[in-house]
Design a protein around this motif. Structure first.
Motif, PDB file in Angstrom:
ATOM      1  N   SER A   1       0.820  -1.233  -0.029  1.00 33.40           N
ATOM      2  CA  SER A   1      -0.043  -0.072   0.162  1.00 33.40           C
ATOM      3  C   SER A   1       0.803   1.204   0.004  1.00 33.40           C
ATOM      4  CB  SER A   1      -1.005   0.076   1.376  1.00 33.40           C
ATOM      5  OG  SER A   1      -1.715  -0.909   1.143  1.00 33.40           O
ATOM      6  N   GLY A   2       1.898   1.325   0.735  1.00 33.46           N
ATOM      7  CA  GLY A   2       2.677   2.436   0.708  1.00 33.46           C
ATOM      8  C   GLY A   2       3.473   2.631  -0.409  1.00 33.46           C
ATOM      9  N   ILE A   3       3.900   1.481  -1.047  1.00 30.22           N
ATOM     10  CA  ILE A   3       4.699   1.639  -2.523  1.00 30.22           C
ATOM     11  C   ILE A   3       3.620   2.238  -3.586  1.00 30.22           C
ATOM     12  CG2 ILE A   3       5.484   0.141  -4.371  1.00 30.22           C
ATOM     13  CD1 ILE A   3       6.421  -1.743  -2.449  1.00 30.22           C
ATOM     14  N   SER A   4       2.161   1.848  -3.539  1.00 36.75           N
ATOM     15  CA  SER A   4       1.178   2.398  -4.342  1.00 36.75           C
ATOM     16  C   SER A   4       0.972   3.715  -4.290  1.00 36.75           C
ATOM     17  CB  SER A   4       0.072   1.726  -4.192  1.00 36.75           C
ATOM     18  OG  SER A   4      -0.676   1.778  -2.981  1.00 36.75           O
ATOM     19  N   GLY A   5       1.177   4.323  -2.950  1.00 29.38           N
ATOM     20  CA  GLY A   5       0.867   5.631  -2.505  1.00 29.38           C
ATOM     21  C   GLY A   5       2.283   6.426  -3.106  1.00 29.38           C
ATOM     22  N   MET A   6       3.407   5.841  -3.066  1.00 29.14           N
ATOM     23  CA  MET A   6       4.689   6.719  -3.440  1.00 29.14           C
ATOM     24  C   MET A   6       4.633   6.745  -4.866  1.00 29.14           C
ATOM     25  SD  MET A   6       7.554   4.648  -0.927  1.00 29.14           S
ATOM     26  CE  MET A   6       9.020   5.654  -1.681  1.00 29.14           C
ATOM     27  N   LYS A   7       4.196   5.480  -5.689  1.00 30.00           N
ATOM     28  CA  LYS A   7       4.123   5.768  -7.037  1.00 30.00           C
ATOM     29  C   LYS A   7       3.126   6.927  -7.215  1.00 30.00           C
ATOM     30  CE  LYS A   7       5.328   1.046  -8.350  1.00 30.00           C
ATOM     31  NZ  LYS A   7       4.687  -0.214  -8.545  1.00 30.00           N
ATOM     32  N   GLY A   8       1.925   6.889  -6.912  1.00 29.81           N
ATOM     33  CA  GLY A   8       0.943   8.089  -7.259  1.00 29.81           C
ATOM     34  C   GLY A   8       1.429   9.445  -6.866  1.00 29.81           C
ATOM     35  N   PHE A   9       2.027   9.462  -5.827  1.00 32.08           N
ATOM     36  CA  PHE A   9       2.795  10.966  -5.621  1.00 32.08           C
ATOM     37  C   PHE A   9       3.782  11.318  -6.277  1.00 32.08           C
ATOM     38  CE2 PHE A   9       0.180  10.640  -1.451  1.00 32.08           C
ATOM     39  CZ  PHE A   9      -0.585  11.631  -1.524  1.00 32.08           C
ATOM     40  N   GLN A  10       4.638  10.226  -6.893  1.00 28.18           N
ATOM     41  CA  GLN A  10       5.579  10.730  -7.937  1.00 28.18           C
ATOM     42  C   GLN A  10       4.969  11.017  -9.096  1.00 28.18           C
ATOM     43  OE1 GLN A  10       9.218  10.414  -7.488  1.00 28.18           O
ATOM     44  NE2 GLN A  10       8.564  11.690  -9.309  1.00 28.18           N
ATOM     45  N   THR A  11       3.840  10.419  -9.476  1.00 28.47           N
ATOM     46  CA  THR A  11       3.260  10.813 -10.821  1.00 28.47           C
ATOM     47  C   THR A  11       2.780  12.500 -10.535  1.00 28.47           C
ATOM     48  OG1 THR A  11       2.518   8.701 -11.185  1.00 28.47           O
ATOM     49  CG2 THR A  11       1.260  10.399 -12.363  1.00 28.47           C
ATOM     50  N   LYS A  12       2.303  12.626  -9.307  1.00 30.18           N
ATOM     51  CA  LYS A  12       1.913  14.045  -9.095  1.00 30.18           C
ATOM     52  C   LYS A  12       2.764  15.079  -9.125  1.00 30.18           C
ATOM     53  CE  LYS A  12      -0.927  16.415  -5.578  1.00 30.18           C
ATOM     54  NZ  LYS A  12      -2.026  16.676  -6.387  1.00 30.18           N
ATOM     55  N   LEU A  13       4.083  14.663  -8.676  1.00 25.38           N
ATOM     56  CA  LEU A  13       5.096  15.512  -8.713  1.00 25.38           C
ATOM     57  C   LEU A  13       5.579  15.717 -10.043  1.00 25.38           C
ATOM     58  CD1 LEU A  13       7.311  14.391  -5.755  1.00 25.38           C
ATOM     59  CD2 LEU A  13       6.285  16.666  -5.985  1.00 25.38           C
ATOM     60  N   ASP A  14       5.480  14.769 -10.940  1.00 30.72           N
ATOM     61  CA  ASP A  14       5.693  14.707 -12.451  1.00 30.72           C
ATOM     62  C   ASP A  14       4.802  15.813 -13.150  1.00 30.72           C
ATOM     63  OD1 ASP A  14       7.766  12.972 -12.229  1.00 30.72           O
ATOM     64  OD2 ASP A  14       6.466  11.323 -12.733  1.00 30.72           O
ATOM     65  N   VAL A  15       3.586  15.515 -12.779  1.00 24.94           N
ATOM     66  CA  VAL A  15       2.722  16.755 -13.478  1.00 24.94           C
ATOM     67  C   VAL A  15       2.828  18.043 -12.832  1.00 24.94           C
ATOM     68  CG1 VAL A  15       0.218  17.360 -13.517  1.00 24.94           C
ATOM     69  CG2 VAL A  15       0.957  14.887 -13.682  1.00 24.94           C
ATOM     70  N   VAL A  16       2.916  18.169 -11.548  1.00 25.33           N
ATOM     71  CA  VAL A  16       3.334  19.569 -10.742  1.00 25.33           C
ATOM     72  C   VAL A  16       4.572  20.191 -11.584  1.00 25.33           C
ATOM     73  CG1 VAL A  16       3.927  20.899  -8.644  1.00 25.33           C
ATOM     74  CG2 VAL A  16       2.079  19.135  -8.906  1.00 25.33           C
ATOM     75  N   GLY A  17       5.842  19.438 -11.731  1.00 24.76           N
ATOM     76  CA  GLY A  17       6.880  19.918 -12.204  1.00 24.76           C
ATOM     77  C   GLY A  17       6.636  20.392 -13.667  1.00 24.76           C
ATOM     78  N   ASN A  18       5.846  19.725 -14.525  1.00 24.62           N
ATOM     79  CA  ASN A  18       5.578  20.125 -15.915  1.00 24.62           C
ATOM     80  C   ASN A  18       4.786  21.585 -15.975  1.00 24.62           C
ATOM     81  OD1 ASN A  18       5.435  19.498 -18.928  1.00 24.62           O
ATOM     82  ND2 ASN A  18       3.285  19.462 -18.401  1.00 24.62           N
ATOM     83  N   ASN A  19       3.818  21.530 -14.788  1.00 28.18           N
ATOM     84  CA  ASN A  19       2.986  22.763 -14.975  1.00 28.18           C
ATOM     85  C   ASN A  19       3.826  24.028 -14.585  1.00 28.18           C
ATOM     86  OD1 ASN A  19       0.667  21.316 -15.410  1.00 28.18           O
ATOM     87  ND2 ASN A  19       0.066  21.225 -13.117  1.00 28.18           N
ATOM     88  N   ILE A  20       4.737  23.805 -13.683  1.00 29.69           N
ATOM     89  CA  ILE A  20       5.618  25.034 -13.475  1.00 29.69           C
ATOM     90  C   ILE A  20       6.635  25.183 -14.325  1.00 29.69           C
ATOM     91  CG2 ILE A  20       7.506  25.442 -11.585  1.00 29.69           C
ATOM     92  CD1 ILE A  20       6.194  23.858  -9.346  1.00 29.69           C
ATOM     93  N   ALA A  21       7.240  24.344 -15.132  1.00 28.30           N
ATOM     94  CA  ALA A  21       8.094  24.453 -16.305  1.00 28.30           C
ATOM     95  C   ALA A  21       7.056  25.283 -17.180  1.00 28.30           C
ATOM     96  CB  ALA A  21       8.707  23.239 -16.506  1.00 28.30           C
ATOM     97  N   ASN A  22       6.138  25.174 -17.464  1.00 27.48           N
ATOM     98  CA  ASN A  22       5.562  26.035 -18.445  1.00 27.48           C
ATOM     99  C   ASN A  22       4.458  26.920 -18.026  1.00 27.48           C
ATOM    100  OD1 ASN A  22       5.601  24.162 -21.258  1.00 27.48           O
ATOM    101  ND2 ASN A  22       5.442  22.552 -19.715  1.00 27.48           N
ATOM    102  N   VAL A  23       5.075  27.552 -16.770  1.00 32.11           N
ATOM    103  CA  VAL A  23       4.136  29.067 -16.315  1.00 32.11           C
ATOM    104  C   VAL A  23       4.248  29.916 -17.362  1.00 32.11           C
ATOM    105  CG1 VAL A  23       6.416  29.865 -15.006  1.00 32.11           C
ATOM    106  CG2 VAL A  23       4.225  30.272 -14.209  1.00 32.11           C
ATOM    107  N   ASN A  24       5.109  30.154 -18.377  1.00 39.80           N
ATOM    108  CA  ASN A  24       5.050  31.215 -19.053  1.00 39.80           C
ATOM    109  C   ASN A  24       4.946  30.584 -20.745  1.00 39.80           C
ATOM    110  OD1 ASN A  24       5.782  33.464 -17.519  1.00 39.80           O
ATOM    111  ND2 ASN A  24       7.758  32.815 -17.149  1.00 39.80           N
TER     112      ASN A  24
END
Length: 267
Positions: free
Chosen positions: A7-30
């Motif tokens: 269960s912990g592994i699945s949570g870590m994978k999910g939040f890693q995906t969330k960080l990937d999406v957030v990172g892409n959003n921040i990279a494209n702020v302009n």
């Protein structure tokens, strides 16, 4: 105990995906016309320990007992809310005030975008910064006679998407009608990179119309639409993802410590 580790592994994978999406959003702020992504989680299948039982004359009802198996990414949405319009003062920089997308053509493929920085190329075609051809409401490319390019005096674009080109020595200007595409479900569009989107069965087919009609927005000349990324929101989401990742990693280390205690019982 092993279940908690997975269960912990699945949570870590999910939040890693969330960080990937957030990172892409921040990279494209302009990035002009960029639409931010959003991760939605859902729980995984639960193991049934005991099923529910209805009440009987001798005993009351009993609820079911279930143990979850962790979380998973349920969806990665593209949020198609409008971004702020940035003033440029350039007549051929266009923003859409409302719903709709510019339709552009690359080869035989049609794409859709909110980035409206357009130009005339050396053959008189109306193109964007990537060289994609802008389309009219009839689905055809917009073009003026290349022989008139050297005689162009001024170019204006009105709210209805008419590109009006004044030609030196010619009383009547040349008018090109820009088209705007709308969709039954814009959230179903697929990102194709370069601030471009493609239609999908989920979005439905594009409906090319004149700007300001059939629910589409009108054109604002001299402006470009910015990204709809809000840095305050993204940094907050990044903190949530970071703490969620840390908490799930703690589940794994705690389960490991308990397993170690069981191993030590043998000694």
């Amino acid at each position: 105990m092993i279940r908690s580790m997975y269960s912990g592994i699945s949570g870590m994978k999910g939040f890693q995906t969330k960080l990937d999406v957030v990172g892409n959003n921040i990279a494209n702020v302009n990035t002009h016309g960029f639409k931010k992504g959003r991760v939605m989680f859902q729980d995984m299948v639960s193991q049934q320990v005991q099923g529910p039982m209805a009440a009987t004359p001798n005993r009351g009802g009993v609820n079911s007992k279930q143990i979850g198996s962790g979380s998973m990414v349920g969806a990665i949405d593209t949020v198609h809310t409008g971004g702020g319009n940035q003033y440029t003062g350039r007549e051929l920089d266009l923003a859409i005030n409302g719903d709709g997308y510019f339709a552009v053509q690359i080869g035989d493929d049609t794409f859709y975008t909110r980035a409206g920085n357009i130009y005339f190329d050396n053959e008189g075609n109306v193109v964007n910064s990537s060289g994609a051809y802008l389309l009219g409401p009839d689905g055809n490319r917009l073009q003026i006679d290349p022989a008139l390019l050297d005689d162009m005096e001024s170019t204006t674009v009105n709210k209805q998407g008419e590109i009006i080109v004044s030609i030196q020595g010619q009383e009547n200007p040349v008018t090109l009608q820009l088209g705007i595409a709308n969709f039954a479900n814009p959230e179903g569009l697929n990102s194709a990179g370069g601030s471009l989107f493609t239609a999908t069965p989920a979005s439905g087919p594009a409906n090319l119309v004149i700007p300001g009609t059939q629910g589409t927005g009108d054109i604002q000349s001299g402006y470009l639409e910015m990204s709809n990324v809000d840095l305050a929101d993204e940094f907050s989401e990044m903190i949530v993802a970071q703490r969620g990742f840390q908490a799930n990693s703690r589940i794994i280390t705690t389960s490991d410590e308990i397993l170690q205690e069981l191993v030590n019982l043998k000694r």
